[in-house]
Write a protein that holds these residues in place. Structure first.
Motif, mmCIF file in Angstrom:
data_model
loop_
_atom_site.group_PDB
_atom_site.id
_atom_site.type_symbol
_atom_site.label_atom_id
_atom_site.label_comp_id
_atom_site.label_asym_id
_atom_site.label_seq_id
_atom_site.Cartn_x
_atom_site.Cartn_y
_atom_site.Cartn_z
ATOM 1 N N SER A 121 0.833 -1.207 0.000
ATOM 2 C CA SER A 121 0.000 0.000 0.000
ATOM 3 C C SER A 121 0.865 1.253 0.000
ATOM 4 O O SER A 121 0.554 2.240 -0.684
ATOM 5 C CB SER A 121 -0.929 0.014 1.221
ATOM 6 O OG SER A 121 -1.854 -1.052 1.166
ATOM 7 N N ASN A 124 2.365 1.688 -3.445
ATOM 8 C CA ASN A 124 1.315 2.128 -4.357
ATOM 9 C C ASN A 124 1.008 3.605 -4.168
ATOM 10 O O ASN A 124 0.787 4.337 -5.147
ATOM 11 C CB ASN A 124 0.054 1.296 -4.142
ATOM 12 C CG ASN A 124 -1.039 1.631 -5.137
ATOM 13 O OD1 ASN A 124 -0.841 1.560 -6.346
ATOM 14 N ND2 ASN A 124 -2.202 2.011 -4.642
ATOM 15 N N ALA A 125 1.015 4.057 -2.918
ATOM 16 C CA ALA A 125 0.775 5.471 -2.630
ATOM 17 C C ALA A 125 1.872 6.339 -3.239
ATOM 18 O O ALA A 125 1.593 7.383 -3.845
ATOM 19 C CB ALA A 125 0.696 5.690 -1.122
ATOM 20 N N THR A 128 1.518 6.505 -7.014
ATOM 21 C CA THR A 128 0.342 7.304 -7.369
ATOM 22 C C THR A 128 0.634 8.794 -7.230
ATOM 23 O O THR A 128 0.232 9.605 -8.066
ATOM 24 C CB THR A 128 -0.860 6.922 -6.486
ATOM 25 O OG1 THR A 128 -1.132 5.532 -6.625
ATOM 26 C CG2 THR A 128 -2.093 7.714 -6.877
ATOM 27 N N LEU A 184 -5.292 13.408 -7.954
ATOM 28 C CA LEU A 184 -5.165 12.670 -6.693
ATOM 29 C C LEU A 184 -5.595 13.540 -5.534
ATOM 30 O O LEU A 184 -5.205 14.709 -5.436
ATOM 31 C CB LEU A 184 -3.705 12.234 -6.488
ATOM 32 C CG LEU A 184 -3.318 11.711 -5.088
ATOM 33 C CD1 LEU A 184 -4.034 10.404 -4.783
ATOM 34 C CD2 LEU A 184 -1.800 11.530 -4.993
ATOM 35 N N ILE A 186 -5.208 13.495 -1.484
ATOM 36 C CA ILE A 186 -4.632 12.898 -0.280
ATOM 37 C C ILE A 186 -5.431 13.456 0.888
ATOM 38 O O ILE A 186 -5.357 14.646 1.191
ATOM 39 C CB ILE A 186 -3.139 13.220 -0.123
ATOM 40 C CG1 ILE A 186 -2.348 12.758 -1.351
ATOM 41 C CG2 ILE A 186 -2.583 12.562 1.144
ATOM 42 C CD1 ILE A 186 -0.879 13.142 -1.310
ATOM 43 N N HIS A 210 -8.239 9.704 -8.005
ATOM 44 C CA HIS A 210 -7.706 8.666 -7.121
ATOM 45 C C HIS A 210 -7.618 9.255 -5.712
ATOM 46 O O HIS A 210 -7.365 10.446 -5.543
ATOM 47 C CB HIS A 210 -6.319 8.224 -7.598
ATOM 48 C CG HIS A 210 -5.864 6.943 -6.995
ATOM 49 N ND1 HIS A 210 -5.974 5.727 -7.631
ATOM 50 C CD2 HIS A 210 -5.297 6.671 -5.782
ATOM 51 C CE1 HIS A 210 -5.488 4.770 -6.859
ATOM 52 N NE2 HIS A 210 -5.076 5.321 -5.734
ATOM 53 N N ILE A 212 -5.974 8.763 -1.777
ATOM 54 C CA ILE A 212 -5.126 8.134 -0.762
ATOM 55 C C ILE A 212 -5.618 8.633 0.588
ATOM 56 O O ILE A 212 -5.672 9.845 0.833
ATOM 57 C CB ILE A 212 -3.641 8.498 -0.934
ATOM 58 C CG1 ILE A 212 -3.094 7.921 -2.242
ATOM 59 C CG2 ILE A 212 -2.822 7.988 0.258
ATOM 60 C CD1 ILE A 212 -1.669 8.353 -2.538
ATOM 61 N N ALA A 226 -11.514 5.519 -0.421
ATOM 62 C CA ALA A 226 -10.102 5.514 -0.788
ATOM 63 C C ALA A 226 -9.738 4.333 -1.688
ATOM 64 O O ALA A 226 -10.249 3.229 -1.519
ATOM 65 C CB ALA A 226 -9.237 5.490 0.459
ATOM 66 N N HIS A 227 -8.847 4.587 -2.639
ATOM 67 C CA HIS A 227 -8.266 3.520 -3.449
ATOM 68 C C HIS A 227 -7.074 2.907 -2.718
ATOM 69 O O HIS A 227 -6.791 1.718 -2.854
ATOM 70 C CB HIS A 227 -7.806 4.071 -4.799
ATOM 71 C CG HIS A 227 -8.918 4.631 -5.637
ATOM 72 N ND1 HIS A 227 -9.395 5.922 -5.467
ATOM 73 C CD2 HIS A 227 -9.667 4.082 -6.631
ATOM 74 C CE1 HIS A 227 -10.375 6.144 -6.338
ATOM 75 N NE2 HIS A 227 -10.554 5.042 -7.049
ATOM 76 N N THR A 228 -6.364 3.748 -1.967
ATOM 77 C CA THR A 228 -5.230 3.296 -1.171
ATOM 78 C C THR A 228 -5.359 3.883 0.229
ATOM 79 O O THR A 228 -5.579 5.082 0.375
ATOM 80 C CB THR A 228 -3.896 3.766 -1.791
ATOM 81 O OG1 THR A 228 -3.799 3.298 -3.138
ATOM 82 C CG2 THR A 228 -2.712 3.235 -0.987
ATOM 83 N N SER A 229 -5.230 3.039 1.246
ATOM 84 C CA SER A 229 -5.322 3.506 2.628
ATOM 85 C C SER A 229 -4.028 3.209 3.373
ATOM 86 O O SER A 229 -3.510 2.090 3.306
ATOM 87 C CB SER A 229 -6.500 2.827 3.352
ATOM 88 O OG SER A 229 -7.734 3.177 2.763
#
Length: 286
Positions: A121, A124-125, A128, A184, A186, A210, A212, A226-229
């Motif tokens: 994760s 990936n963050a 991204t 993105l 955040i 996207h 995060i 979220a797509h990424t946490s």
């Protein structure tokens, strides 16, 4: 403590033994304090043995006291008022040295964050962030400090980074009106979760961006969008929120993004150093 657990304790109360009733009554009346007591301290507080507290947790369907305690903590982290948090803080520190107590708790938060961080994760963050067309950063209340910190550094090394002010929902929408595919958001929020940040995530998701999320756990409302946490351990019962773990996580993100753009970052800070020197931004010979 979930509502189901609270209800279960109330329903079982008439059938409990005398010692169990003492524990149950204390939890029902002072769950915000009980959630951060060890089994030994809870037992001493109500006048029963530590083993009796452990057996009570098992009676309630948990493997042991730590599981019941986590259930209590999960409930209160988004419920306590500032005055209740102050009361819990005093209770937790007790007769201990406040400096050692607070610093050791902060050290523990960073350690737990490191132990539970998902490397995939995190990677990936980072990728991204690097690939994003535009980056929007949002955080409210205490998390606004984190958002400002991240914005300060990312805007130095990346183009088109925007800080979304912690204002009304209507103004958040206005600041994010152009967000869309390739962009993105955040977003960062910790208990008690800011409604504006949740709405920002929802709006960004609907716009095709996207997301995060930097938050405390899977149960955070930010994870729904979220797509990424990325999770930073949070034990924010104090009226002064501890931001050490999320701050360290953000530092790691900034450092890793910078390392991936090393040549560009060196050029930027080389120019900045020259500008700072010529304009005497920093005091010399100190």
């Amino acid at each position: 403590m979930s509502d189901d657990l609270l209800k279960s304790i109330e329903e079982k109360l008439p059938r409990f033994s005398k010692s169990q009733k003492m524990i149950a009554t204390y939890i029902l009346e002072h769950y915000e304090k009980a959630a951060y007591m060890t089994a030994l301290k809870l037992g001493n507080t109500v006048g029963v043995s530590e083993s009796t507290v452990v057996r009570f947790a098992i009676e309630m369907g948990y493997e042991g006291y730590p599981q019941l305690q986590r259930s209590l903590q999960s409930h209160i982290k988004n419920k306590l008022t500032t005055l209740q948090r102050m009361d819990v803080t005093r209770s937790r520190i007790g007769d201990e040295d406040p400096v050692a107590s607070v610093l050791n708790q902060d050290i523990d938060k960073i350690r737990r964050t490191l132990e539970t961080l998902n490397p995939e994760s995190f990677e990936n963050a980072v990728s991204t962030i690097i690939a994003a067309k535009r980056i929007f950063i949002q955080g409210a209340m205490a998390s606004g400090l984190l958002a400002n910190y991240m914005y300060y550094y990312l805007r130095l090394i990346l183009d088109k980074v925007t800080l979304v002010g912690a204002v009304s929902n209507a103004e958040i929408y206005q600041q994010m009106i152009h967000i869309g595919e390739g962009d993105l958001l955040i977003a960062m929020s910790f208990p008690r979760y800011a409604s504006g940040t949740i709405e920002a995530c929802k709006f960004a998701r609907e716009s095709g961006a996207h997301i995060i999320a930097i938050t405390d756990s899977e149960s955070s409302p930010l994870t729904e969008y979220a797509h990424t946490s990325l999770f930073a351990y949070s034990d924010m019962v104090s009226f002064v929120d501890s931001l050490v773990a999320p701050m360290s996580l953000i530092n790691a993100l900034i450092a890793t993004v910078s390392a991936a753009n090393r040549c560009r970052v060196e050029q930027i800070f080389g120019r900045l150093e020259d500008l700072w020197d010529r304009n005497e931004v920093y005091k010399k010979d100190v």
